[in-house]
Design a protein around this motif. Structure first.
Motif, mmCIF file in Angstrom:
data_model
loop_
_atom_site.group_PDB
_atom_site.id
_atom_site.type_symbol
_atom_site.label_atom_id
_atom_site.label_comp_id
_atom_site.label_asym_id
_atom_site.label_seq_id
_atom_site.Cartn_x
_atom_site.Cartn_y
_atom_site.Cartn_z
ATOM 1 N N ALA A 54 0.855 -1.189 0.000
ATOM 2 C CA ALA A 54 0.000 0.000 0.000
ATOM 3 C C ALA A 54 0.891 1.239 0.000
ATOM 4 O O ALA A 54 1.819 1.345 0.794
ATOM 5 C CB ALA A 54 -0.890 -0.011 1.237
ATOM 6 N N LEU A 55 0.639 2.142 -0.922
ATOM 7 C CA LEU A 55 1.444 3.359 -1.049
ATOM 8 C C LEU A 55 0.512 4.537 -1.244
ATOM 9 O O LEU A 55 -0.540 4.389 -1.867
ATOM 10 C CB LEU A 55 2.329 3.279 -2.291
ATOM 11 C CG LEU A 55 3.702 2.622 -2.236
ATOM 12 C CD1 LEU A 55 4.352 2.702 -3.608
ATOM 13 C CD2 LEU A 55 4.597 3.314 -1.216
ATOM 14 N N ASP A 56 0.908 5.702 -0.774
ATOM 15 C CA ASP A 56 0.180 6.916 -1.115
ATOM 16 C C ASP A 56 0.661 7.334 -2.513
ATOM 17 O O ASP A 56 1.602 8.102 -2.659
ATOM 18 C CB ASP A 56 0.460 8.000 -0.075
ATOM 19 C CG ASP A 56 -0.330 9.279 -0.355
ATOM 20 O OD1 ASP A 56 -0.918 9.383 -1.464
ATOM 21 O OD2 ASP A 56 -0.339 10.167 0.517
ATOM 22 N N GLU A 57 0.007 6.783 -3.532
ATOM 23 C CA GLU A 57 0.508 6.950 -4.899
ATOM 24 C C GLU A 57 0.510 8.418 -5.330
ATOM 25 O O GLU A 57 1.370 8.840 -6.102
ATOM 26 C CB GLU A 57 -0.314 6.094 -5.880
ATOM 27 C CG GLU A 57 -0.152 4.597 -5.610
ATOM 28 C CD GLU A 57 -0.660 3.708 -6.739
ATOM 29 O OE1 GLU A 57 -1.301 4.231 -7.683
ATOM 30 O OE2 GLU A 57 -0.424 2.488 -6.672
ATOM 31 N N THR A 58 -0.456 9.177 -4.844
ATOM 32 C CA THR A 58 -0.529 10.589 -5.221
ATOM 33 C C THR A 58 0.676 11.359 -4.677
ATOM 34 O O THR A 58 1.288 12.163 -5.389
ATOM 35 C CB THR A 58 -1.826 11.224 -4.682
ATOM 36 O OG1 THR A 58 -2.901 10.353 -5.013
ATOM 37 C CG2 THR A 58 -2.076 12.591 -5.263
ATOM 38 N N ALA A 59 1.033 11.071 -3.417
ATOM 39 C CA ALA A 59 2.175 11.770 -2.821
ATOM 40 C C ALA A 59 3.467 11.373 -3.526
ATOM 41 O O ALA A 59 4.338 12.209 -3.780
ATOM 42 C CB ALA A 59 2.257 11.448 -1.328
ATOM 43 N N VAL A 60 3.576 10.068 -3.859
ATOM 44 C CA VAL A 60 4.771 9.582 -4.556
ATOM 45 C C VAL A 60 4.878 10.268 -5.929
ATOM 46 O O VAL A 60 5.961 10.702 -6.346
ATOM 47 C CB VAL A 60 4.715 8.038 -4.699
ATOM 48 C CG1 VAL A 60 5.829 7.538 -5.604
ATOM 49 C CG2 VAL A 60 4.808 7.365 -3.334
ATOM 50 N N ALA A 61 3.732 10.393 -6.610
ATOM 51 C CA ALA A 61 3.705 11.047 -7.929
ATOM 52 C C ALA A 61 4.097 12.514 -7.788
ATOM 53 O O ALA A 61 4.840 13.060 -8.620
ATOM 54 C CB ALA A 61 2.312 10.925 -8.535
ATOM 55 N N GLN A 62 3.603 13.155 -6.726
ATOM 56 C CA GLN A 62 3.881 14.568 -6.513
ATOM 57 C C GLN A 62 5.374 14.809 -6.355
ATOM 58 O O GLN A 62 5.924 15.773 -6.885
ATOM 59 C CB GLN A 62 3.114 15.049 -5.263
ATOM 60 C CG GLN A 62 2.953 16.548 -5.179
ATOM 61 C CD GLN A 62 2.312 17.131 -6.439
ATOM 62 O OE1 GLN A 62 1.183 16.797 -6.777
ATOM 63 N NE2 GLN A 62 3.059 17.972 -7.158
ATOM 64 N N ARG A 63 6.047 13.899 -5.661
ATOM 65 C CA ARG A 63 7.492 14.090 -5.449
ATOM 66 C C ARG A 63 8.275 13.907 -6.763
ATOM 67 O O ARG A 63 9.293 14.560 -6.958
ATOM 68 C CB ARG A 63 7.994 13.153 -4.336
ATOM 69 C CG ARG A 63 7.541 13.620 -2.942
ATOM 70 C CD ARG A 63 8.220 12.859 -1.820
ATOM 71 N NE ARG A 63 7.705 11.503 -1.660
ATOM 72 C CZ ARG A 63 6.681 11.160 -0.889
ATOM 73 N NH1 ARG A 63 6.050 12.085 -0.173
ATOM 74 N NH2 ARG A 63 6.289 9.904 -0.786
ATOM 75 N N LEU A 64 7.782 13.036 -7.639
ATOM 76 C CA LEU A 64 8.430 12.943 -8.959
ATOM 77 C C LEU A 64 8.148 14.210 -9.764
ATOM 78 O O LEU A 64 9.044 14.760 -10.422
ATOM 79 C CB LEU A 64 7.937 11.700 -9.720
ATOM 80 C CG LEU A 64 8.487 11.552 -11.144
ATOM 81 C CD1 LEU A 64 10.017 11.529 -11.178
ATOM 82 C CD2 LEU A 64 7.945 10.288 -11.825
ATOM 83 N N ALA A 65 6.901 14.699 -9.673
ATOM 84 C CA ALA A 65 6.548 15.927 -10.405
ATOM 85 C C ALA A 65 7.427 17.096 -9.938
ATOM 86 O O ALA A 65 7.899 17.896 -10.755
ATOM 87 C CB ALA A 65 5.066 16.244 -10.195
ATOM 88 N N ASP A 66 7.677 17.170 -8.623
ATOM 89 C CA ASP A 66 8.559 18.225 -8.087
ATOM 90 C C ASP A 66 9.954 18.115 -8.721
ATOM 91 O O ASP A 66 10.580 19.119 -9.063
ATOM 92 C CB ASP A 66 8.720 18.075 -6.564
ATOM 93 C CG ASP A 66 7.436 18.392 -5.810
ATOM 94 O OD1 ASP A 66 6.515 18.977 -6.415
ATOM 95 O OD2 ASP A 66 7.346 18.040 -4.609
ATOM 96 N N ALA A 67 10.411 16.877 -8.855
ATOM 97 C CA ALA A 67 11.754 16.648 -9.405
ATOM 98 C C ALA A 67 11.811 17.037 -10.888
ATOM 99 O O ALA A 67 12.819 17.554 -11.366
ATOM 100 C CB ALA A 67 12.149 15.187 -9.226
ATOM 101 N N VAL A 68 10.704 16.802 -11.593
ATOM 102 C CA VAL A 68 10.658 17.118 -13.026
ATOM 103 C C VAL A 68 10.703 18.629 -13.256
ATOM 104 O O VAL A 68 11.254 19.104 -14.243
ATOM 105 C CB VAL A 68 9.390 16.495 -13.657
ATOM 106 C CG1 VAL A 68 9.128 17.049 -15.045
ATOM 107 C CG2 VAL A 68 9.518 14.975 -13.699
ATOM 108 N N ARG A 69 10.130 19.377 -12.304
ATOM 109 C CA ARG A 69 10.041 20.836 -12.472
ATOM 110 C C ARG A 69 11.406 21.514 -12.475
ATOM 111 O O ARG A 69 11.559 22.612 -12.999
ATOM 112 C CB ARG A 69 9.169 21.420 -11.357
ATOM 113 C CG ARG A 69 7.770 21.703 -11.846
ATOM 114 C CD ARG A 69 6.860 22.212 -10.743
ATOM 115 N NE ARG A 69 5.673 21.365 -10.712
ATOM 116 C CZ ARG A 69 5.251 20.674 -9.675
ATOM 117 N NH1 ARG A 69 5.894 20.754 -8.520
ATOM 118 N NH2 ARG A 69 4.188 19.924 -9.762
#
Ligand code: ZN
Length: 501
Positions: A54-69
């Motif tokens: 079980a993962l907080d997929e939205t939070a994990v995605a957000q941290r990748l999005a931050d890295a992409v920015r």
């Protein structure tokens, strides 16, 4: 019966008997082919299933999005406007989002560029392992692109179930995936069985001279030698292998080499009204045409043979009967591989004339002509083999041949029997149970090529799903990764860290 009819009948009987023998041969051969196909056992290794984390997929995605920015576009010298600042900002973001990793895994900045972490293992005498990825990306804009990005390349937009932007695949999903996994396991006080390093390059897209090479030198200085290394390369591929019904996890055992030569020929120049029988342009063009017509010989590298061994049992009957009988059909298979540019590159050293230069004015004969030819070396061929081949094929002493830069030879072919491949295969079977696992030959170059000299085995795989139609997104328009796919990448790296023995 007359005497004349007797020999005719005898001939008829012999022909019949021969036909019978021939028929029998065909039946036996058919039987052998079918038998070999239907009795071929699957080579997929069994792995105990693991519950889906079980993962907080939205939070994990957000941290990748931050890295992409953060626009970590690399240049060879690392001195473009804002480049240094972008990488500093990127590392600060990592430190903020992965505090346990940074507090406990002794981060080290190598050559003010690459980032290395060390996670002490339980067994200090076992050779360590290394997980790699890279922090830099290629520019967002794509020369000659026919359309615009759906979302800005450095917007870090999450929409329609995807994280969009440059670097989502290549290769920040690797950096972020590894750090997410380590952060999770540190929270559980996990200690890996072997000492595990992470190395994140900073200039992979521009040949790794400031990052990966310096990391290797630093490890060499410390006397660190790895049991195995994992870097980017292949992925969990969908619809990429003709005939295969489900997806395939391809783990790169090797990558092709890179070698560029210049061909040049001198001319006397002069007026175009009185040309000699042969001009530098004609001589050079002939040589290039000969190189295209007489390619380096095709032969399946060991890695490709092992790929067939792994995939054949999973193929539908029609393909299985061919692939299970390579003792008979090998020439046919190799020839069919040569039929398309993408597959031909897997079985031979490719020859690509990429530049030509001659002449300055329409009515002046050129003083010389030159051309650049780029070769991608198949494991088994060396740059010396290429030079010998070029000399033999061109067979023209007027043409000078020289290497443009020192060659990168093809990599070694890593083993599938060793602990590294087995651990990766087992982890894939657990996280991507629908995908069969097979070795593969990587056609491009990765940072991991430098690590060969300090590792027993090097593997090239990123735990993300790629569909055939998505391949153009690499270094192209609309690079993206699904939110769920990125979370599965985190699950893979976490399970991998647990599985390392
Ligand atoms: Zn990459």
């Amino acid at each position: 019966m007359t005497d004349e009819q007797k020999p005719k009948r005898r001939v008829g009987r012999v022909v019949l008997r021969l036909l019978g023998v021939l028929l029998l041969c065909v039946v036996v051969l058919g039987g052998v082919l079918v038998y070999r196909a239907v009795t071929l056992p699957s080579r997929q290794i069994a792995a105990a299933p693991v519950p889906r984390l079980a993962l907080d997929e939205t939070a994990v995605a957000q941290r990748l999005a931050d890295a992409v920015r953060i626009q970590t576009v690399s240049t060879p010298a690392g001195d473009a406007a804002g480049e240094k600042e972008a990488f500093t900002e990127f590392r600060s973001l990592l430190a903020k989002n992965y505090p346990r990793v940074h507090a406990q895994l002794s981060p080290q900045l190598i050559n003010d560029c690459a980032l290395v972490f060390r996670w002490e293992g339980a067994n200090a005498s076992a050779k360590p392992v290394l997980l790699m990825s890279h922090m830099d990306v290629v520019p967002g804009e794509v020369p000659f692109a026919s359309r615009k990005w759906t979302h800005p390349p450095f917007g870090g937009v999450i929409a329609d179930g995807y994280i969009w932007g440059r670097g989502t695949w290549d290769d920040k999903a690797g950096v972020i995936g590894i750090l997410e996994a380590a952060e999770l396991l540190l929270a559980e006080n996990h200690k890996p069985a072997r000492t595990t390093y992470f190395s994140f390059g900073c200039d992979e897209e521009v040949l790794g001279q400031r990052g990966a090479i310096k990391v290797v030198e630093a490890f060499e200085k410390q006397g660190v030698r790895f049991a195995w290394v994992l870097d980017e390369g292949f992925a969990v591929t969908h619809n990429l292998i003709p005939g295969l019904q489900g997806p395939a996890t391809l783990i790169g055992l090797a990558e092709k080499g890179y070698f560029t030569i210049e061909l040049s020929v001198d001319g006397a120049g002069g007026h175009s009204s009185t040309p000699p029988r042969e001009t530098p342009i004609g001589i050079l063009s002939n040589a290039i045409a000969r190189l295209e017509q007489q390619q380096m010989p095709a032969r399946m590298p060991r890695t490709m043979v092992q790929m067939f061994d792994a995939l054949t049992p999973e193929m539908p009957f029609g393909q299985k009967i061919i692939l299970a009988n390579r003792w008979l059909f090998d020439p046919l298979i190799t020839r069919s591989f040569l039929g398309s540019a993408a597959t031909a590159a897997s079985v031979r050293t490719t020859t690509a004339p990429t530049m030509m230069n001659a002449g300055v004015k329409e009515n002046v004969l050129p003083q010389g002509a030159s051309a650049i030819v780029n070769f991608r070396l198949r494991p088994g061929d060396t740059s010396a083999d290429v030079l010998a081949h070029v000399d033999r094929v061109i067979a023209d002493p007027r043409i000078k041949v020289k290497a443009v830069a020192p060659p990168t030879e093809a990599s070694r072919e890593s083993t599938i029997a060793g602990e590294g491949f087995q651990t990766l295969a087992r982890t894939s079977r657990q996280i991507f149970p629908d995908a069969v696992v097979a070795p593969g030959l990587v056609l491009g170059a990765t940072d991991s090529r430098f690590f060969e000299r300090i590792a027993d085995d090097v593997y090239r795989f990123m735990p993300i799903r790629i569909h055939a139609q998505d391949v153009v997104r690499f270094h192209g328009i609309d690079e993206r990764i699904s939110v769920e796919g990125h979370a599965d990448g985190v699950r893979f790296y976490r399970q991998l860290l647990l599985n390392i023995r």
